[in-house]
Design a protein around this motif. Structure first.
Motif, PDB file in Angstrom:
ATOM      1  N   SER A  99      42.709   1.255  12.054  1.00  0.00           N
ATOM      2  CA  SER A  99      42.783   1.387  13.505  1.00  0.00           C
ATOM      3  C   SER A  99      44.200   1.680  14.002  1.00  0.00           C
ATOM      4  CB  SER A  99      42.233   0.121  14.171  1.00  0.00           C
ATOM      5  OG  SER A  99      42.674  -1.038  13.488  1.00  0.00           O
ATOM      6  N   GLY A 100      45.143   1.741  13.092  1.00  0.00           N
ATOM      7  CA  GLY A 100      46.488   2.232  13.425  1.00  0.00           C
ATOM      8  C   GLY A 100      46.485   3.684  13.862  1.00  0.00           C
ATOM      9  N   HIS A 101      45.328   4.346  13.775  1.00  0.00           N
ATOM     10  CA  HIS A 101      45.258   5.736  14.254  1.00  0.00           C
ATOM     11  C   HIS A 101      45.621   5.828  15.738  1.00  0.00           C
ATOM     12  CE1 HIS A 101      41.446   5.652  16.616  1.00  0.00           C
ATOM     13  NE2 HIS A 101      41.164   4.630  15.822  1.00  0.00           N
ATOM     14  N   PHE A 102      45.424   4.709  16.481  1.00  0.00           N
ATOM     15  CA  PHE A 102      45.766   4.721  17.905  1.00  0.00           C
ATOM     16  C   PHE A 102      47.127   4.059  18.184  1.00  0.00           C
ATOM     17  CE2 PHE A 102      41.454   5.314  20.297  1.00  0.00           C
ATOM     18  CZ  PHE A 102      41.718   6.673  20.423  1.00  0.00           C
ATOM     19  N   ALA A 103      47.882   3.763  17.143  1.00  0.00           N
ATOM     20  CA  ALA A 103      49.225   3.194  17.365  1.00  0.00           C
ATOM     21  C   ALA A 103      50.081   4.206  18.123  1.00  0.00           C
ATOM     22  CB  ALA A 103      49.875   2.853  16.030  1.00  0.00           C
ATOM     23  N   LYS A 104      50.902   3.682  19.033  1.00  0.00           N
ATOM     24  CA  LYS A 104      51.754   4.568  19.834  1.00  0.00           C
ATOM     25  C   LYS A 104      52.610   5.461  18.945  1.00  0.00           C
ATOM     26  CE  LYS A 104      52.672   1.585  23.880  1.00  0.00           C
ATOM     27  NZ  LYS A 104      53.770   0.837  24.543  1.00  0.00           N
ATOM     28  N   ALA A 152      42.070  10.474  18.495  1.00  0.00           N
ATOM     29  CA  ALA A 152      40.756   9.865  18.707  1.00  0.00           C
ATOM     30  C   ALA A 152      39.819  10.222  17.554  1.00  0.00           C
ATOM     31  CB  ALA A 152      40.171  10.359  20.023  1.00  0.00           C
ATOM     32  N   LEU A 153      38.789   9.409  17.401  1.00  0.00           N
ATOM     33  CA  LEU A 153      37.801   9.643  16.347  1.00  0.00           C
ATOM     34  C   LEU A 153      36.466   9.033  16.781  1.00  0.00           C
ATOM     35  CD1 LEU A 153      37.773   6.543  15.141  1.00  0.00           C
ATOM     36  CD2 LEU A 153      39.671   7.359  13.762  1.00  0.00           C
ATOM     37  N   TYR A 165      34.199   5.513  10.427  1.00  0.00           N
ATOM     38  CA  TYR A 165      35.094   6.400  11.179  1.00  0.00           C
ATOM     39  C   TYR A 165      34.647   7.821  10.854  1.00  0.00           C
ATOM     40  CZ  TYR A 165      38.803   3.140  12.732  1.00  0.00           C
ATOM     41  OH  TYR A 165      39.540   2.158  13.361  1.00  0.00           O
ATOM     42  N   GLY A 166      34.400   8.633  11.915  1.00  0.00           N
ATOM     43  CA  GLY A 166      33.871   9.966  11.668  1.00  0.00           C
ATOM     44  C   GLY A 166      34.598  11.045  12.447  1.00  0.00           C
ATOM     45  N   GLU A 167      34.322  12.284  12.059  1.00  0.00           N
ATOM     46  CA  GLU A 167      34.887  13.453  12.734  1.00  0.00           C
ATOM     47  C   GLU A 167      34.172  13.681  14.058  1.00  0.00           C
ATOM     48  OE1 GLU A 167      37.475  15.184  11.679  1.00  0.00           O
ATOM     49  OE2 GLU A 167      37.693  14.226   9.725  1.00  0.00           O
ATOM     50  N   PHE A 168      34.881  14.203  14.987  1.00  0.00           N
ATOM     51  CA  PHE A 168      36.148  14.857  14.858  1.00  0.00           C
ATOM     52  C   PHE A 168      37.297  13.855  15.013  1.00  0.00           C
ATOM     53  CE2 PHE A 168      39.610  17.241  17.131  1.00  0.00           C
ATOM     54  CZ  PHE A 168      40.082  17.899  16.024  1.00  0.00           C
ATOM     55  N   PHE A 169      38.246  13.938  14.076  1.00  0.00           N
ATOM     56  CA  PHE A 169      39.463  13.136  14.123  1.00  0.00           C
ATOM     57  C   PHE A 169      40.541  14.058  14.685  1.00  0.00           C
ATOM     58  CE2 PHE A 169      42.706  10.835  11.119  1.00  0.00           C
ATOM     59  CZ  PHE A 169      43.190  10.095  12.169  1.00  0.00           C
ATOM     60  N   ASP A 170      41.028  13.725  15.883  1.00  0.00           N
ATOM     61  CA  ASP A 170      41.926  14.631  16.609  1.00  0.00           C
ATOM     62  C   ASP A 170      43.376  14.458  16.166  1.00  0.00           C
ATOM     63  OD1 ASP A 170      43.003  16.451  18.361  1.00  0.00           O
ATOM     64  OD2 ASP A 170      42.943  15.097  20.086  1.00  0.00           O
ATOM     65  N   VAL A 171      43.664  14.996  14.999  1.00  0.00           N
ATOM     66  CA  VAL A 171      45.035  15.019  14.463  1.00  0.00           C
ATOM     67  C   VAL A 171      45.360  16.458  14.081  1.00  0.00           C
ATOM     68  CG1 VAL A 171      45.137  12.653  13.597  1.00  0.00           C
ATOM     69  CG2 VAL A 171      44.098  14.432  12.174  1.00  0.00           C
TER      70      VAL A 171
END
Ligand code: ZN
Length: 243
Positions: free
Chosen positions: A103-108, A119-120, A155-161
């Protein structure tokens, strides 16, 4: 020389949830740190830092002594001060490795480094199959071609990276979703690896394959000594050999 690793975690769920405490009684950071030590042995020195310490445990002195920082956050991304985010960001540009977990995907700091929403799609209560799609990469050393995480949040696509420089793992789920679960980027001189398994209510960070991946990633992300290269300025000064 030993890689100096700082394992950072929010350490809030463990204080507030009996369920999370039952899985990680001393905090997730202690288990992640033990896994890195188990994988790298004397090749690393591992310390931990948490959100509620002064300066979130990430003082100038601590970061100056950190080769690779690992980051787990979820419920309190907003409590991380912008000053510390900027400090970590600059250290990554200067060469510090950064391993962002779950969940660090949303870390600042991750959003700042990626420049996208990060987002994912997600859903509770599934099992995850992790597929190695970049055999031969250092992060896949001793990792099976495919392995299961028996209990995991989907956790699934789309992963906005941004498109990763290298895609190391793809995961599939019982619900049919897929996810780019292991991605590499570089920013400035720093290497960044995102690895998605690791929900706080499941014992994911005790699992041998997960510990192997994170240990490998720390080794991969450790900075390489380079010649003088400034990310702080653009000097208008010709190099001597052009004269
Ligand atoms: Zn989660």
């Amino acid at each position: 020389m030993s890689i100096r690793v700082t394992v950072w975690s929010e350490f809030r769920h463990e204080k507030e949830s009996e369920l999370v405490r039952s899985v990680y009684p001393d905090g997730m950071h202690t288990v992640i740190a033990a896994g890195i030590k188990e994988r790298l042995g004397d090749d690393c020195v591992v310390t931990t830092a948490t959100l509620d310490e002064p300066e979130h445990g990430l003082t100038e002195a601590v970061l100056a002594q950190t080769d690779v920082l690992t980051w787990w956050g979820h419920m309190a991304h907003g409590d991380v001060s912008d000053e510390i985010v900027e400090r970590v960001y600059q250290r990554v540009l200067g060469g510090m490795g950064l391993i962002v977990l779950h969940s660090g995907h949303f870390a600042k700091v991750f959003k700042k480094l990626m420049g996208t929403s990060c987002a994912l799609r997600w859903r509770d209560d599934d099992s995850e199959t992790v597929w190695t799609v970049r055999p031969g990469h250092p992060i896949t050393q001793d990792v099976p071609e495919v392995f299961q995480v028996p209990q995991q949040e989907m956790y699934g696509e789309f992963f906005d990276v941004p498109q990763p420089d290298e895609l190391i793992f793809i995961s599939s789920f019982a619900g049919g979703e897929v996810f780019r679960s292991g991605c590499c980027w570089s920013r400035g001189q720093g290497r960044i690896f995102y690895f998605s398994p690791g929900h706080e209510t499941y014992p994911v960070y005790y699992q041998p394959e997960i510990r192997t991946v994170i240990g490998n990633a720390v080794r991969w992300a450790a900075p390489v000594a380079t010649n003088v290269y400034s990310t702080q300025s653009c000097p208008n000064s010709p190099l001597g050999w052009f004269k």
